[in-house]
Design a protein around this motif. Structure first.
Motif, PDB file in Angstrom:
ATOM      1  N   ALA A 489       0.841  -1.201   0.000  1.00 40.68           N
ATOM      2  CA  ALA A 489       0.000   0.000   0.000  1.00 40.68           C
ATOM      3  C   ALA A 489       0.873   1.247   0.000  1.00 40.68           C
ATOM      4  CB  ALA A 489      -0.923  -0.006   1.221  1.00 40.68           C
ATOM      5  N   VAL A 490       0.431   2.254  -0.745  1.00 43.43           N
ATOM      6  CA  VAL A 490       1.134   3.541  -0.761  1.00 43.43           C
ATOM      7  C   VAL A 490       0.106   4.659  -0.694  1.00 43.43           C
ATOM      8  CG1 VAL A 490       3.127   2.731  -2.073  1.00 43.43           C
ATOM      9  CG2 VAL A 490       1.133   3.634  -3.286  1.00 43.43           C
ATOM     10  N   ASP A 517      -3.547   0.299  -3.041  1.00 47.15           N
ATOM     11  CA  ASP A 517      -2.924  -0.931  -2.595  1.00 47.15           C
ATOM     12  C   ASP A 517      -3.273  -2.042  -3.579  1.00 47.15           C
ATOM     13  OD1 ASP A 517      -5.364  -2.616  -1.194  1.00 47.15           O
ATOM     14  OD2 ASP A 517      -5.577  -0.439  -0.956  1.00 47.15           O
ATOM     15  N   VAL A 518      -2.253  -2.783  -3.961  1.00 50.59           N
ATOM     16  CA  VAL A 518      -2.431  -3.824  -4.971  1.00 50.59           C
ATOM     17  C   VAL A 518      -1.258  -4.791  -4.863  1.00 50.59           C
ATOM     18  CG1 VAL A 518      -1.138  -2.714  -6.837  1.00 50.59           C
ATOM     19  CG2 VAL A 518      -3.094  -4.179  -7.393  1.00 50.59           C
ATOM     20  N   LYS A 519      -1.407  -5.951  -5.452  1.00 48.87           N
ATOM     21  CA  LYS A 519      -0.323  -6.926  -5.566  1.00 48.87           C
ATOM     22  C   LYS A 519      -0.087  -7.158  -7.061  1.00 48.87           C
ATOM     23  CE  LYS A 519      -1.104 -11.300  -4.981  1.00 48.87           C
ATOM     24  NZ  LYS A 519      -1.424 -12.598  -4.362  1.00 48.87           N
ATOM     25  N   GLN A 548       3.771   0.990   2.910  1.00 49.57           N
ATOM     26  CA  GLN A 548       3.620  -0.048   3.925  1.00 49.57           C
ATOM     27  C   GLN A 548       4.942  -0.777   4.093  1.00 49.57           C
ATOM     28  OE1 GLN A 548      -0.046  -2.450   4.007  1.00 49.57           O
ATOM     29  NE2 GLN A 548       1.294  -4.235   3.793  1.00 49.57           N
ATOM     30  N   PRO A 549       5.509  -0.750   5.294  1.00 45.25           N
ATOM     31  CA  PRO A 549       6.798  -1.424   5.498  1.00 45.25           C
ATOM     32  C   PRO A 549       6.636  -2.940   5.426  1.00 45.25           C
ATOM     33  CG  PRO A 549       5.933  -0.620   7.574  1.00 45.25           C
ATOM     34  CD  PRO A 549       5.011  -0.100   6.515  1.00 45.25           C
ATOM     35  N   GLY A 550       7.730  -3.615   5.180  1.00 48.14           N
ATOM     36  CA  GLY A 550       7.711  -5.073   5.098  1.00 48.14           C
ATOM     37  C   GLY A 550       9.103  -5.586   4.861  1.00 48.14           C
ATOM     38  N   MET A 551       9.187  -6.868   4.556  1.00 47.84           N
ATOM     39  CA  MET A 551      10.492  -7.475   4.329  1.00 47.84           C
ATOM     40  C   MET A 551      11.151  -6.915   3.067  1.00 47.84           C
ATOM     41  SD  MET A 551      11.299  -9.542   6.744  1.00 47.84           S
ATOM     42  CE  MET A 551      12.603 -10.460   5.945  1.00 47.84           C
TER      43      MET A 551
END
Length: 942
Positions: A489-490, A517-519, A548-551
């Motif tokens: 998400a941004v 937000d999308v994949k 959105q932070p993540g790995m």
């Protein structure tokens, strides 16, 4: 009684006799019975004076002839002339050649030319202020943009571009519409429509590929400052006040009291940093000294302390303040009462009076009894002893701003131009004694990387909408610790405000946040459209305000385009063919580097082949059709069709094709606004083996081909004395070793091609740009003509002529007597005429046993070539083999334009014949020797 002079053998003086008669008709008929070709002339022999009877009416003329008239009878009127001379009258070609326009210097072009004429780097482009393309014949056409292309993304994230273009003026036949090298029909989702002049661009198109256009295009203004900038991640808070105990000192210096913090671990010189939470108010001021209060709700303090910014305080704190008041009772007894007036009061003003080393502050309270009711007992002046403190100063300092690191040490950072960036730094020495070290704050320092893109100004009068195209080049997704792809998400924040034409702000800043937000691992785009609160211009900026932070988050965003849009009500364009296109940004459509919609276009023109305008336009590359169209065009020729010799134009076009045995065409786009009608005609003529000429204000084309009859002769009588120069050369002119002719090959993707003669090893060729030539045969013939002229040109002649120079032009065939080294039997002017005997201005020596011809310049602007013989015992007269084809003008009659002559041997040689190559305004004529070998390859395709 009439007189007859009879020339039984015009070249034999002994066969000339004279007789008188009372019956001219009877005498002539008797002669004609013996000489069937005999003709009779009333006056000097020439066609104008020919009175040979052909019917009863003309016979009666001779029957009623004047009794004292003089007639000449030529018995052999059809006497032979040189075998290479046509007996027919050859009209003198126009006095003024349109070709001469091409030799004039041309102004430097200041506008872009049509891509149709480019042989490389072709692209659809804007040509603001340039001439609308005028296509004639058949060309590979690359239409010009006439509006800003407009791009947006559909719901699938695919970019769509719409263009409004102009193919050219007039009507066209269209084939092979392509985007780059790909047929428009083969590109999924693409569309192209072509509209005739005067038709609606949301109506029926005469050529349509793909879906029809049902809405008018918008008027678009694109922000030129946007070129794919990336939106950076939100700012990273490197350290805050609690972590580093940040404080500020004068001069733009930031300190960290914690010695464990090393600023150089986080920042470098030149970094952008943002200070937040650095807001400080002026400290409270304690007052010590004598103090009184009074009934006017004033607190008056005299002290030796100077208080900075005393007038800024808005509150007063009294601690342990009380007054002792004497109370008189009704029985006249008294007692004392203490009233506590402590509290925090609202201050309306603070004034200061200085006396020596003492400062007296008068603090005016506002509604003191509402804070402490005991204040109502202050009805006189009372001295008090209390803690007094001024609080709530209006003087504040806010150092929040974006700065650049100018210098850095382990324990401090110095920012560049601190007071210039934020003027509140100047308050630090006065309000805070130069440091905030003792003031609690939540100040933080953030490292930034151009968080905002902008501000940018964008102007379009009457704009109704703003459109923002965002592009995600790597998609939008996140990868977990388990290597699973999940949604990312941004948020993008856009701020804008309306501005006037001077860039001044008209509204407050409006902020809009777009969340997505999308994949998706594939690139895609988003289009965001906002309706403006009022019509006009805007300034804007954008930033990536969250991700959105993540790995392993992938969230790169670029700003591809920003537009202002407004409605458009123009749906009809007169006089031009309009093109509308829609292209999807798929690999098949946008694999070319630049936009290049193209097609094969043939201009449709009216034909005048029958002498009248045809009822319908037809696709044509016939130069006669093109000349007719240009002449009547209100922007080019602006002339009536009557100013053209239509019959001659079409006859010449047919003659050129028949002569070469190939279809001679003209295919070109005129794009130079400064090009005149005459230059245009000359350009066409040079490509179709002709010269464009005008005579009596009527334009026609003269086909350049082998010639036998000169149109004019020059000798010492009509040349400026000592002006003649003859140069003989050996080898090729200007040391050229061949010819390189450039042309556009329509059979090879309309690419540039060359013909090199004699072969490809040519090193120093004469370079020729064959304008409007698109077929090999025509290019070949032009190249060989140029090469043969280089090869066989052996003599150059230059001389200055009198007024006769006005009557010639380029490629005219002239007979020029060699007055530098005479090889002729004689030349000069005709002094007198007596039948077929003419008297000469100069002596002429005609040797016995040789045959001679005389070249006579006639007043009807022709050169007549007639067999001639000398008169025994005389050198200043000759006998003609036949009557001239026109009257002679005699010099003794005082005529300036008298008939000139040149007498040469009847050998068939053309040594004194030349082709005009140039004529200057002072009458200087330059020509080269004439030979039929110039045209040796003309029949190579027959």
């Amino acid at each position: 009684m009439s007189m007859l002079t009879i020339f039984e053998n015009p070249l034999d003086a002994s066969k000339i006799r004279t007789q008188s008669t009372d019956h001219v008709l009877r005498a002539f008929l008797e002669i004609k019975a013996q000489y069937p070709q005999a003709r009779i002339y009333k006056g000097q022999p020439c066609p104008n004076n020919d009175v040979t009877p052909t019917d009863k009416k003309t016979a009666l003329y001779l029957l009623e002839a004047d009794a004292d008239a003089h007639f000449y009878v030529v018995c052999h009127a059809g006497a032979a002339v040189l075998p290479y001379i046509y007996y027919a009258v050859v009209a003198l070609i126009a006095a003024y050649s349109l070709y001469t326009i091409l030799t004039m210097p041309k102004a430097e072009g200041t506008t872009a030319g049509s891509s149709n004429n480019e042989l490389s780097e072709r692209a659809n482009k804007q040509r603001i202020g340039a001439r609308v393309a005028d296509i004639y014949g058949t060309v590979k056409a690359i239409p010009d943009l006439i509006a800003q292309p407009y791009s947006y993304y559909n719901s699938d994230g695919i970019e769509i571009e719409e263009c409004l273009m102009c193919l050219g003026r007039g009507y066209y036949q269209i084939t092979d519409v392509q985007d780059g090298d790909t047929a428009i029909e083969g590109i999924s989702g693409a569309a192209a429509s072509f509209y005739y002049p005067g038709s609606s661009i949301i109506g029926s198109a005469f050529y349509q590929a793909g879906a029809a256009f049902t809405e008018l295009p918008k008027i678009v203004k694109k922000c030129s400052a946007i070129n794919g900038q990336s939106l950076s991640e939100p700012n990273e808070t490197v350290m805050d006040g609690d972590e580093a105990k940040i404080y500020f000192t004068t001069g733009g210096v930031i300190h960290a009291r914690d010695t464990a913090i090393d600023f150089t671990d986080y920042f470098e010189v030149g970094d952008g940093i943002q200070i937040t939470g650095a807001s400080f108010a002026q400290a409270d001021a304690s007052l010590s000294g004598t103090a009184t209060v009074n009934a006017s709700q004033q607190v008056i303090v005299t002290t030796t302390s100077a208080i900075a910014g005393y007038a800024s305080y808005k509150a007063l704190m009294l601690n342990g303040a009380s007054i002792l008041k004497t109370i008189t009772h009704p029985d006249a007894t008294t007692s004392t009462q203490t009233y506590d007036i402590s509290g925090t009061y609202t201050v309306s003003s603070v004034t200061q009076v200085i006396s020596g080393t003492e400062y007296t502050y008068t603090i005016q309270l506002s509604n003191a009894e509402t804070t402490n009711y005991n204040w109502s007992n202050v009805d006189a002046d009372f001295s008090i002893s209390a803690g007094i403190k001024l609080t709530d100063s209006a003087n504040k300092m806010d150092l929040d701003e974006t700065y650049t690191v100018g210098a850095i040490e382990e324990d401090q950072i110095t920012v560049t131009n601190a007071s210039s960036v934020n003027s509140d730094w100047a308050k630090l020495p006065t309000l805070f004694n130069g440091t905030t070290i003792g003031i609690d704050s939540s100040a933080a320092v953030e490292l930034i990387t151009s968080k905002w893109v902008g501000w940018y100004d964008l102007y379009l009068d009457g704009a109704e909408q703003a459109v923002f195209n965002l592009y995600f080049p790597s998609g939008l997704y996140n990868v977990t610790s388990e290597s699973k792809t999940v949604t990312e998400a941004v948020r993008v924040t856009m701020q804008y405000q309306m501005i006037d034409e001077n860039g001044d702000e008209l509204t407050d800043i409006t902020e809009i946040v777009w969340a997505h937000d999308v994949k998706s691992k594939d690139s895609f785009g988003l289009t965001k459209t906002i309706q403006l609160p009022q019509q006009g211009n805007i300034r804007f900026r954008l930033c990536k305000s969250y991700f959105q932070p993540g790995m392993n988050p992938v969230h790169a965003i670029k700003i591809k385009d920003v537009y202002l849009l407004k409605s458009n009500d123009k749906q009809i364009y007169d006089d031009v063919t309009i093109v509308r296109t829609k292209t999807l940004a798929t690999d098949g459509a946008l694999s070319v580097k630049e936009r290049q919609l193209n097609c094969i276009a043939t201009r449709m023109l009216y034909s005048y082949a029958t002498g009248q305008q045809s009822t319908e336009r037809v696709a044509s590359h016939n130069f006669a059709d093109i000349i007719c169209a240009m002449t009547t065009d209100e922007l080019i020729g602006r002339r009536s069709i009557d100013t053209l010799d239509i019959a001659s134009l079409y006859a010449t076009a047919a003659e050129v094709n028949a002569y070469f045995g190939v279809d001679i065409q003209f295919n070109y786009t005129f794009d130079d606004a400064k090009m005149s009608y005459e230059e245009t005609l000359a350009t066409i003529a040079s490509s179709v083996f002709c010269d464009a000429r005008r005579e009596s204000n009527v334009v026609y084309f003269a086909f350049e081909k082998p010639q036998d009859v000169p149109v004019l002769l020059f000798n010492h009588r009509n040349k400026v004395p000592n002006s003649e120069k003859r140069t003989s050369t050996f080898g090729v002119n200007k040391d050229y070793d061949g010819v390189t002719l450039s042309w556009t090959d329509s059979s090879d993707s309309w690419s540039e091609s060359e013909i090199n003669l004699p072969d490809d090893t040519v090193i120093n060729p004469q370079k020729i740009d064959a304008t409007g030539v698109t077929n090999y045969e025509q290019a070949y013939l032009l190249a060989y003509r140029a090469y043969n002229k280089l090869l066989h040109q052996r003599q150059a002649v230059e001389f200055q002529a009198y007024h006769e120079a006005d009557m010639i032009t380029r490629n005219d065939l002239l007979l020029v007597a060699d007055d530098t080294r005479p090889k002729i039997a004689g030349s000069g002017a005709v002094m007198d005429q007596e039948g077929l005997r003419i008297y000469l201005s100069q002596s002429a020596v005609l040797e016995a046993g040789k045959s001679y011809v005389i070249h006579l310049q006639l007043p009807n602007r022709t050169v007549d070539v007639i067999g001639a013989s000398g008169v025994a015992g005389e050198n200043e007269s000759v006998l003609l083999a036949r009557a001239p084809t026109s009257d002679l003008i005699l010099e003794y009659e005082g005529n300036i334009s008298c008939s000139q002559y040149v007498i040469t041997e009847e050998s068939g040689a053309k040594r004194d014949l030349g082709l005009v190559t140039e004529k200057s305004t002072d009458g200087t004529i330059t020509m080269i020797n004439y030979t039929d070998r110039y045209y040796a390859n003309d029949k190579d395709f027959i």
